[in-house]
Design an enzyme around this catalytic site. Structure first.
Site, PDB file in Angstrom:
ATOM      1  N   ASP A   1       0.830  -1.202   0.000  1.00  0.00           N
ATOM      2  CA  ASP A   1       0.000   0.000   0.000  1.00  0.00           C
ATOM      3  C   ASP A   1       0.865   1.252   0.000  1.00  0.00           C
ATOM      4  O   ASP A   1       2.095   1.173   0.174  1.00  0.00           O
ATOM      5  CB  ASP A   1      -0.959  -0.009   1.210  1.00  0.00           C
TER       6      ASP A   1
ATOM      7  N   GLU B   1      -9.603  -1.286   5.309  1.00  0.00           N
ATOM      8  CA  GLU B   1     -10.259  -0.989   6.579  1.00  0.00           C
ATOM      9  C   GLU B   1     -11.535  -1.830   6.724  1.00  0.00           C
ATOM     10  O   GLU B   1     -12.033  -2.384   5.733  1.00  0.00           O
ATOM     11  CB  GLU B   1     -10.631   0.498   6.621  1.00  0.00           C
TER      12      GLU B   1
HETATM   13  C1  GLP Z   1      -0.459   0.156   8.530  1.00  0.00           C
HETATM   14  C2  GLP Z   1      -0.062  -0.676   7.326  1.00  0.00           C
HETATM   15  C3  GLP Z   1      -0.329  -2.145   7.564  1.00  0.00           C
HETATM   16  C4  GLP Z   1       0.220  -2.572   8.905  1.00  0.00           C
HETATM   17  C5  GLP Z   1      -0.443  -1.778  10.006  1.00  0.00           C
HETATM   18  C6  GLP Z   1       0.015  -2.171  11.390  1.00  0.00           C
HETATM   19  O1  GLP Z   1      -1.780   0.441   8.547  1.00  0.00           O
HETATM   20  N1  GLP Z   1      -0.751  -0.247   6.151  1.00  0.00           N
HETATM   21  O2  GLP Z   1       0.257  -2.906   6.504  1.00  0.00           O
HETATM   22  O3  GLP Z   1       0.016  -3.944   9.103  1.00  0.00           O
HETATM   23  O4  GLP Z   1      -0.121  -0.414   9.779  1.00  0.00           O
HETATM   24  O5  GLP Z   1       1.159  -1.459  11.725  1.00  0.00           O
HETATM   25  P1  GLP Z   1       2.117  -1.802  12.942  1.00  0.00           P
HETATM   26  O6  GLP Z   1       2.825  -3.036  12.535  1.00  0.00           O
HETATM   27  O7  GLP Z   1       3.030  -0.628  13.025  1.00  0.00           O
HETATM   28  O8  GLP Z   1       1.256  -1.970  14.129  1.00  0.00           O
END
Ligand code: GLP
Length: 261
Positions: free
Chosen positions: A67, A143
């Protein structure tokens, strides 16, 4: 699904690096899907170490990001392309022209999703997709309420996700872009092997909801239950809400080797 509970976050990271290392040895031209966020960072650091030790080469590989934020200028340090370059791809031998990310800063972000799907398909599809999980159960930036069959497209972030990601923007939620381009859930499910990494107690709720709850667009990661080859690598803290943790330990975590992954 393989739900592997590791004693520490470090061993979770090593296991993800092992999976990637094995794939690249077996198939040097593999196509790897990369997640951003903080969860996979220790795994990426481990891969960089192994690359420096001569154990892992990405020279023949191709990578696709999950993304990207819409509207950040190219080269913005918090764009996911810059993030992954800094944390992984610039530190290993993956050439920049084989690192693909959705074109979210060009004049046609709405058309970028279709073009990205084409690029993935032209590369022969993704062999291994690394995933994290958001606090609301999102994968990529899909989402809650995302179609479980969705393809790469623009999405609007929830206030919760913008709050969660404000830490990367100096704590300022207003600085977090409202829109993103993300691989769809259907796109993610097309990858050959899905490997999710989640560590720490903040992931315990979303992990239990995704893998022991119903398949629902309210918890986008629950769609992984449809995939024939999903590996969920979590540490003890992220496992505390799983009802069947004992079974997962017996079935997946106590094996003498990880050949089954
Ligand atoms: C973002 C990314 C996701 C990721 C999520 C969780 O939203 N687009 O791919 O899994 O954050 O992030 P973290 O690993 O920092 O908790």
């Amino acid at each position: 699904m393989e739900i592997v509970i590791t004693a520490t976050p470090e061993s979770a990271a090593e296991m993800v690096a092992d999976t990637c290392e094995r794939l690249l040895k077996h198939r040097p031209e593999a196509v790897i899907g990369l997640a951003t966020g903080s969860s996979p960072l220790p795994a990426y650091q481990e891969m960089v170490r192994r690359h420096r030790d001569g154990r892992m080469s990405f020279a023949g590989a191709t990578a696709f990001l999950l993304d990207e934020y819409v509207g950040l200028p190219p080269g913005h340090p918090e764009s996911y392309r810059e993030f992954i370059r800094r944390e992984l791809t610039d530190q290993v031998d993956l050439s920049e022209d084989r690192l693909h990310s959705p074109d979210a800063s060009g004049p046609d972000p709405a058309g970028a999703g279709v073009r990205y799907e084409q690029q993935i398909s032209d590369a022969g599809g993704i062999d291994l997709q690394i995933l994290g999980i958001g606090s609301d159960g999102h994968i990529g930036f899909n989402e809650p309420s995302s179609s479980l069959g969705s393809r790469t497209r623009m999405k609007t972030l929830t206030a919760q996700t913008r709050r969660d990601n404000a830490r990367f923007f100096g704590g300022d939620q207003d600085a977090v872009p409202r829109h993103v381009i993300t691989q769809g859930i259907g796109t993610i499910l097309d990858a050959g092997h899905l490997v999710m990494i989640a560590t720490g107690s903040s992931k315990a709720g979303p992990i239990a909801a995704a893998f022991e709850g119903p398949i629902t667009s309210m918890v986008p990661a629950s769609a992984l239950q449809f995939h024939p080859h999903t590996t969920v690598v979590i540490d003890e803290d992220a496992a505390v809400e799983l009802r069947h943790a004992g079974y997962y330990r017996e079935a997946f975590s106590n094996k003498p080797d990880w050949q089954h992954l």
